[in-house]
Design a protein around this motif. Structure first.
Motif, PDB file in Angstrom:
ATOM      1  N   GLY A  79       0.823  -1.201   0.000  1.00  0.00           N
ATOM      2  CA  GLY A  79       0.000   0.000   0.000  1.00  0.00           C
ATOM      3  C   GLY A  79       0.859   1.254   0.000  1.00  0.00           C
ATOM      4  N   VAL A  80       0.197   2.360   0.191  1.00  0.00           N
ATOM      5  CA  VAL A  80       0.873   3.654   0.169  1.00  0.00           C
ATOM      6  C   VAL A  80       1.060   4.136   1.605  1.00  0.00           C
ATOM      7  N   LYS A  81       2.282   4.547   1.904  1.00  0.00           N
ATOM      8  CA  LYS A  81       2.598   4.992   3.259  1.00  0.00           C
ATOM      9  C   LYS A  81       2.918   6.485   3.230  1.00  0.00           C
ATOM     10  N   PRO A  82       2.163   7.307   3.972  1.00  0.00           N
ATOM     11  CA  PRO A  82       2.448   8.750   4.007  1.00  0.00           C
ATOM     12  C   PRO A  82       3.555   9.081   5.001  1.00  0.00           C
ATOM     13  N   GLN A  83       4.277  10.147   4.705  1.00  0.00           N
ATOM     14  CA  GLN A  83       5.332  10.614   5.595  1.00  0.00           C
ATOM     15  C   GLN A  83       5.333  12.131   5.596  1.00  0.00           C
ATOM     16  N   VAL A  84       5.441  12.722   6.799  1.00  0.00           N
ATOM     17  CA  VAL A  84       5.390  14.178   6.957  1.00  0.00           C
ATOM     18  C   VAL A  84       6.761  14.678   7.400  1.00  0.00           C
ATOM     19  N   THR A  85       7.231  15.734   6.720  1.00  0.00           N
ATOM     20  CA  THR A  85       8.521  16.342   7.070  1.00  0.00           C
ATOM     21  C   THR A  85       8.316  17.830   7.280  1.00  0.00           C
ATOM     22  N   GLN A  86       8.736  18.315   8.434  1.00  0.00           N
ATOM     23  CA  GLN A  86       8.618  19.738   8.727  1.00  0.00           C
ATOM     24  C   GLN A  86       9.828  20.463   8.154  1.00  0.00           C
ATOM     25  N   LEU A  87       9.588  21.548   7.448  1.00  0.00           N
ATOM     26  CA  LEU A  87      10.650  22.319   6.814  1.00  0.00           C
ATOM     27  C   LEU A  87      11.177  23.407   7.745  1.00  0.00           C
ATOM     28  N   PHE A  88      12.105  24.185   7.232  1.00  0.00           N
ATOM     29  CA  PHE A  88      12.724  25.289   7.965  1.00  0.00           C
ATOM     30  C   PHE A  88      13.385  24.774   9.250  1.00  0.00           C
ATOM     31  N   ASN A  89      14.092  23.623   9.112  1.00  0.00           N
ATOM     32  CA  ASN A  89      14.796  23.021  10.258  1.00  0.00           C
ATOM     33  C   ASN A  89      13.850  22.689  11.404  1.00  0.00           C
ATOM     34  N   GLY A  90      12.592  22.394  11.068  1.00  0.00           N
ATOM     35  CA  GLY A  90      11.620  22.020  12.084  1.00  0.00           C
ATOM     36  C   GLY A  90      11.146  23.166  12.950  1.00  0.00           C
ATOM     37  N   LYS A  91      11.351  24.392  12.499  1.00  0.00           N
ATOM     38  CA  LYS A  91      10.972  25.557  13.291  1.00  0.00           C
ATOM     39  C   LYS A  91       9.927  26.388  12.563  1.00  0.00           C
ATOM     40  N   THR A  92       9.288  27.252  13.300  1.00  0.00           N
ATOM     41  CA  THR A  92       8.396  28.236  12.695  1.00  0.00           C
ATOM     42  C   THR A  92       9.197  29.486  12.349  1.00  0.00           C
ATOM     43  N   VAL A  93       8.711  30.218  11.395  1.00  0.00           N
ATOM     44  CA  VAL A  93       9.400  31.420  10.916  1.00  0.00           C
ATOM     45  C   VAL A  93       8.575  32.637  11.318  1.00  0.00           C
ATOM     46  N   PRO A  94       9.145  33.575  12.075  1.00  0.00           N
ATOM     47  CA  PRO A  94       8.396  34.787  12.462  1.00  0.00           C
ATOM     48  C   PRO A  94       8.280  35.746  11.275  1.00  0.00           C
ATOM     49  N   LEU A  95       7.164  35.678  10.592  1.00  0.00           N
ATOM     50  CA  LEU A  95       6.986  36.493   9.387  1.00  0.00           C
ATOM     51  C   LEU A  95       6.606  37.930   9.747  1.00  0.00           C
ATOM     52  N   ASP A  96       5.769  38.104  10.756  1.00  0.00           N
ATOM     53  CA  ASP A  96       5.342  39.444  11.169  1.00  0.00           C
ATOM     54  C   ASP A  96       5.955  39.765  12.519  1.00  0.00           C
ATOM     55  N   ALA A  97       6.751  40.824  12.558  1.00  0.00           N
ATOM     56  CA  ALA A  97       7.432  41.186  13.807  1.00  0.00           C
ATOM     57  C   ALA A  97       6.454  41.616  14.890  1.00  0.00           C
ATOM     58  N   GLN A  98       5.260  42.115  14.495  1.00  0.00           N
ATOM     59  CA  GLN A  98       4.275  42.563  15.473  1.00  0.00           C
ATOM     60  C   GLN A  98       3.367  41.432  15.942  1.00  0.00           C
ATOM     61  N   GLN A  99       3.622  40.205  15.462  1.00  0.00           N
ATOM     62  CA  GLN A  99       2.900  39.001  15.885  1.00  0.00           C
ATOM     63  C   GLN A  99       1.398  39.103  15.642  1.00  0.00           C
ATOM     64  N   ARG A 100       1.033  39.725  14.547  1.00  0.00           N
ATOM     65  CA  ARG A 100      -0.375  39.795  14.170  1.00  0.00           C
ATOM     66  C   ARG A 100      -0.771  38.525  13.421  1.00  0.00           C
ATOM     67  N   PRO A 101      -2.029  38.124  13.493  1.00  0.00           N
ATOM     68  CA  PRO A 101      -2.465  36.910  12.792  1.00  0.00           C
ATOM     69  C   PRO A 101      -2.285  37.052  11.273  1.00  0.00           C
ATOM     70  N   LEU A 102      -1.816  35.980  10.652  1.00  0.00           N
ATOM     71  CA  LEU A 102      -1.637  35.952   9.200  1.00  0.00           C
ATOM     72  C   LEU A 102      -2.929  35.427   8.574  1.00  0.00           C
ATOM     73  N   HIS A 103      -3.692  36.352   7.974  1.00  0.00           N
ATOM     74  CA  HIS A 103      -4.961  35.959   7.370  1.00  0.00           C
ATOM     75  C   HIS A 103      -4.788  35.333   5.979  1.00  0.00           C
ATOM     76  N   TYR A 104      -3.599  35.508   5.422  1.00  0.00           N
ATOM     77  CA  TYR A 104      -3.296  34.940   4.108  1.00  0.00           C
ATOM     78  C   TYR A 104      -1.793  34.731   4.055  1.00  0.00           C
ATOM     79  N   ILE A 105      -1.367  33.652   3.426  1.00  0.00           N
ATOM     80  CA  ILE A 105       0.068  33.370   3.376  1.00  0.00           C
ATOM     81  C   ILE A 105       0.398  32.681   2.058  1.00  0.00           C
TER      82      ILE A 105
END
Length: 758
Positions: free
Chosen positions: A168-194
C-alpha cells in the motif's frame, strides 16, 4: 479446297487442340481471378490501414466523463473540528485532511477509513491561514495567529514486502525550515493569508495581516558542505505600498508579485530586486459591480487563473509589448455557468483545471485547447473543500453537510481540439498566437505544442519545390526522348534514367545533407547563375546551331543532338560555379548569405527548401519521366504521320496532337510524382534541418508530416496524446494522398474522354 477445309477443321477439333484450348482457357480464368484477387487485396489492405489509423486517432476526440465512485462521512476523530484543506496523492488511495487544531489525518480515499494521524507542533498558536499544495510546489504552508509561518511537506511511498507484494501507500510528513516556525510578522499579528515562492538562495514568504497589509521576509538557506547542516537567516523585506489586498501570489524566482485588491484590480509589482520593489502595472480583472472570487497559478506558475462572480475563468500571463516590456495580458476566457466560481484547482501535470461554482456545478477545462471537457452539476451547493488528484483522474469534494464524494475522471487527451491542432494558439512566453509543434522538453512543467499546421505546410512546401524542379525537367525530357531522340539513343538513355529510381533515398538524403547543403551555401551565387545561364546558354546555342551551314549540321544525325547538349550542359554548369566567387565579391561584398540576412532581412539556414528541391527533385524525376515518356511514346504513329502529312511541323505535331493525346498519362505521372514527394521521408529528414516553421522562404527549412512521424514515433509513449497525434498526422497524409489521387483520376478520365476521338 473442301479437302483442305475439312483437314483444318479436323486438326482444330483434334483432342490435342481441344486440350490446349481448354488449358489456355483455364489459364485465362486463373489469371483473371488472380488479378482480381490481387486488386481486391490491395483495396482491402488500404481500407484496413485507414480504419486502423482511425481506430488510433478516435480516442483523441472522445468526450471526457466523470462518475461518482463512493461517498463517506467525516472520520470520527475530526468531528467538531473544522477541516482547512484537503489533498490526495497520485495513486488515488490516500487523502489527507488538515483540521483547524493542527491534526493531519490520512484516510483511505475510497471509504474514509483512517490510515494514520499526526499532530502538528503548533504550540500555543492556532492556524489562521493556509497555502495548500499547488502545481510544482508540494509545500503545505501554514500561517499562524501569532505572525509565524509553519511549513511541511508530505510524501507518499509505495511499500512492498519481502516477496515483492504491494502493501500500500505509506504517508510521511517532514517539517521544513529546520523544524521551526518562521516569524513572518514582527508585530505578531495573525496571518490571514500566506504564500511563498522559491528564491535564489532561499524562500520568499509573504502574508496579509490586519485588513490586508502585506508583510514579507526572505528566508536565506545555506548548506554546510562538510556537515550538511542547513543554516537559515531571516531577512525582513519592506513592501513599498500600504494598499490593502485580498490575495498575493509570487511568480517563480520572485520576478513579479501579483496583489489583488477588493475592487477587482490587480497590482503587478516588479520584485526582482527585493530592496527596490516597484509597481509595474495595474489592471482591472472584472467589470464594475463584479468580484474576483478565486486567483491561482496554473502549472509552471506562469499563468494566472482568475475566477469571478459571473462564472468566468480568465487566463493571464506576461507578454512582451512593442517596447520589449513585460505586461500582464488577458489571453482567453472560459465560462462555466452564471454562478460565482468558488473552487479553482489546477492540474499538476497538464494545462488544465477544475472549477466549481456556488451551485455545485463542476467544469473541467484545458486552457491551451480552450476546451470545456466536462460541465456537470454534481452537488446542490458549493463544496466546502475540493481536491483534484495529481494525475487529474479523481476529484474529491466535501459537500455542505460534511459528506465526502469521490468522482472518477476519464479525460486522457484534454489538450487536443480542432483549434489546438490546426489553429493559432497563444502559448506562455509567446508574444502572439502561433502555429507551433514542439512535443517534448527537458522540463516536467513543459507544455506540449501539437499544431499540425506547420507540418502540413512543410509537407506542401517540400513537395512544391521538388515538383518545381522535377516536373519541367522530367516532362520536357520525356518529350524529347519519346519524340525527337533517335531510337538507338533512346534505348540507352531511358534505362539509365529509370535506373536512377533504384537509388535509395537515404543515400540521396545523406548526400544532400553532408555535401549538397554546405556546397550550395558556399556557392550560392553559382546556384542562381546555373538557373539563369543554363536556359539562356541552351537557347543561345540552339540559335547559333540553326545559323550554321546545313552541311555542318548534317554531321550530327537526326535525333543525336543530345551528344552535343550533354557537354554543353556540363560546360555551362562549370562556368556558373566558376564565376560564383567573383559574383559574390562584386555584388554581395563577398558574402551573399550575410547580404540576404542583414540587408534583405531574409533568414538563411544551411539545410533549406532549396536543397530539398534539388535533392528530392532528383529523386522524383525518374518516376515522372518514365511514366510520361511511355505515355508520349505510346501515342499512335498514325496520328504523327497524319499531322506531318497535312503540313504541320514536328513541333506543332508534338504540341497540338501528341501532347493532348498523352495528357492523361502525363497528368498521371505528375500526380504520382507529387505523391512520391509528399510521402518522402529520408531526404527531407536529413536535408532540411527538420524545423517545424511556417515560412515560404526558400532559404529556410521545414518539417514534413512523414519526417515528423519517423523522428518522433519511437519516442512517444504508447497511448499518449503525442502517440495518437502522430497517427493523426499519418491519417492526414493518407487522406491527402487519397483525395489528390481521386481528383487526379477524375481529371485523367476527363482528359481521356476529351482526346479519345483524336
Amino acid at each position: 479446297m473442301q479437302d483442305i477445309s475439312s483437314l483444318l477443321e479436323q486438326e482444330l477439333n483434334s483432342p490435342g487442340m481441344r486440350t490446349r484450348r481448354n488449358f489456355r482457357a483455364l489459364k485465362d480464368r486463373f489469371a483473371r481471378r488472380a488479378i482480381a484477387l490481387g486488386g481486391l487485396s490491395v483495396i482491402v489492405a488500404i481500407t484496413l490501414i485507414f480504419f486502423y489509423l482511425l481506430y488510433e486517432v478516435m480516442p483523441l476526440f472522445k468526450s471526457a466523463s466523470i462518475e461518482q465512485e463512493s461517498s463517506f462521512a467525516l472520520p470520527e476523530s475530526l468531528h467538531g473540528d473544522k477541516i482547512l484543506t484537503l489533498f490526495t496523492e497520485e495513486q488515488n488511495e490516500i487523502a489527507a485532511l488538515l483540521s483547524e487544531s493542527g491534526k493531519l489525518l490520512f484516510i483511505n480515499a475510497h471509504n474514509g477509513q483512517p490510515v494514520s494521524e499526526q499532530q502538528l507542533p503548533l504550540l500555543d498558536a492556532a492556524i489562521s491561514s493556509i497555502k495548500g499544495k499547488t502545481p510544482g510546489d508540494d509545500t503545505l504552508l501554514l500561517g499562524l495567529n501569532n505572525g509565524q509561518a509553519l511549513a511541511l511537506t508530505t510524501t507518499f511511498k509505495v511499500d512492498f514486502d519481502a516477496q515483492g507484494q504491494r502493501l500500500g501507500v505509506k504517508p510521511q510528513v517532514t517539517q521544513l525550515f529546520n523544524g521551526k516556525t518562521v516569524p513572518l510578522d514582527a508585530q505578531q499579528r495573525p496571518l490571514h493569508y500566506i504564500t511563498q515562492q522559491t528564491a535564489p538562495g532561499g524562500v520568499l514568504l509573504a502574508g496579509l495581516v490586519d485588513k490586508g497589509e502585506v508583510v514579507m521576509a526572505l528566508l536565506r538557506q545555506r548548506s554546510n558542505f562538510i556537515t550538511g547542516e542547513v543554516q537559515e537567516t531571516l531577512e525582513p523585506i519592506e513592501f513599498p505600498s500600504t494598499t490593502l489586498y485580498q490575495r498575493v501570489l509570487i511568480a517563480p524566482d520572485h520576478h513579479y508579485m501579483f496583489a489583488l485588491r477588493s475592487s477587482g484590480h490587480l497590482d503587478v509589482y516588479d520584485s526582482r530586486d527585493l530592496h527596490n520593489i516597484e509597481l509595474a502595472q495595474t489592471l482591472a480583472l472584472v467589470k464594475p459591480g463584479q468580484q474576483v472570487t478565486q486567483m491561482i497559478f496554473q502549472l509552471a506558475q506562469q499563468s494566472l487563473l482568475i475566477g469571478d462572480s459571473q462564472g468566468q475563468i480568465t487566463q493571464y500571463f506576461m507578454v512582451r509589448d512593442e517596447h520589449n516590456q513585460q505586461q500582464l495580458t488577458k489571453i482567453r476566457t472560459l465560462k462555466l455557468a452564471d454562478a460565482p466560481i468558488k473552487v479553482l484547482e489546477a492540474e499538476q501535470r497538464r494545462k488544465g483545471f477544475v472549477a466549481v461554482d456556488d451551485r455545485g456545478r463542476v467544469g473541467l477545462f484545458n486552457t491551451t485547447a480552450e476546451k470545456k471537457a466536462i460541465d456537470q452539476p454534481l452537488l446542490d451547493a458549493a463544496p466546502l473543500l475540493a481536491a483534484l488528484a495529481p494525475r487529474a483522474s479523481m476529484l474529491l469534494m466535501q459537500d455542505a453537510q460534511g459528506v465526502f464524494h469521490r468522482y472518477a475522471i476519464d479525460n486522457p487527451h484534454p489538450e487536443t481540439s480542432l483549434k489546438s491542432l490546426w489553429g493559432k494558439v497563444w502559448y506562455e512566453g509567446y508574444s502572439e498566437p502561433q502555429h507551433t509543434w514542439q512535443s517534448s522538453s527537458a522540463s516536467n512543467e513543459f507544455e506540449p505544442k501539437f499544431s499540425l499546421t506547420p507540418l502540413a505546410f512543410g509537407t506542401l512546401k517540400a513537395a512544391f519545390y521538388a515538383m518545381l524542379l522535377s516536373v519541367p525537367l522530367a516532362v520536357c525530357g520525356a518529350m524529347y526522348t519519346a519524340y525527337f531522340m533517335a531510337p538507338a539513343v533512346r534505348r540507352k538513355i531511358k534505362p539509365v534514367i529509370e535506373l536512377m529510381e533504384a537509388l535509395p533515398t537515404v543515400i540521396l538524403g545523406f548526400f544532400a545533407g553532408l555535401f549538397l547543403a554546405p556546397f550550395m551555401e558556399t556557392h550560392l551565387p553559382g546556384v542562381f547563375a546555373v538557373l539563369l545561364l543554363m536556359p539562356l546558354g541552351i537557347v543561345t546555342f540552339a540559335f547559333a546551331w540553326a545559323q550554321l551551314p546545313e552541311r555542318i549540321r548534317d554531321l550530327i544525325p537526326e535525333g543525336w543532338h543530345v551528344v552535343v547538349l550533354v557537354p554543353l550542359v556540363m560546360l555551362l554548369g562549370w562556368l556558373s560555379f566558376s564565376v560564383s566567387q567573383p559574383l559574390e565579391l562584386w555584388f554581395f561584398n563577398g558574402d551573399m548569405r550575410s547580404w540576404l540576412s542583414n540587408d534583405l532581412g531574409i533568414d538563411f539556414d544551411q539545410r533549406n527548401a532549396m536543397v530539398v528541391g534539388f535533392a528530392m527533385g532528383f529523386a522524383v524525376i525518374p518516376t515522372i519521366y518514365s511514366i510520361a515518356e511511355d505515355a508520349l511514346f505510346g501515342v499512335p504513329k498514325s496520328l504523327n504521320h497524319g499531322s506531318l502529312a497535312l503540313g504541320a511541323t514536328p513541333w506543332q505535331t508534338l504540341v497540338r496532337v501528341v501532347l493532348p493525346t498523352a495528357s492523361p498519362g502525363i497528368f498521371s505521372a505528375v500526380m504520382i510524382g507529387m505523391g512520391r514527394a509528399v510521402g518522402e521521408t529520408m531526404i527531407v529528414l536529413m536535408a532540411t534541418g527538420n524545423t517545424p516553421v511556417m515560412s515560404a522562404n526558400i532559404f529556410e527549412g521545414m518539417r514534413t508530416l512523414a519526417a515528423n512521424i519517423a523522428v518522433e514515433m519511437g519516442e512517444s509513449a504508447l497511448g499518449s496524446s503525442h502517440y495518437r497525434i502522430l497517427f493523426l498526422a499519418a491519417l492526414v497524409l493518407f487522406l491527402f494522398t487519397f483525395v489528390v489521387n481521386t481528383l487526379a483520376d477524375l481529371v485523367r478520365q476527363r482528359l481521356r474522354n476529351k482526346y479519345s476521338t483524336l
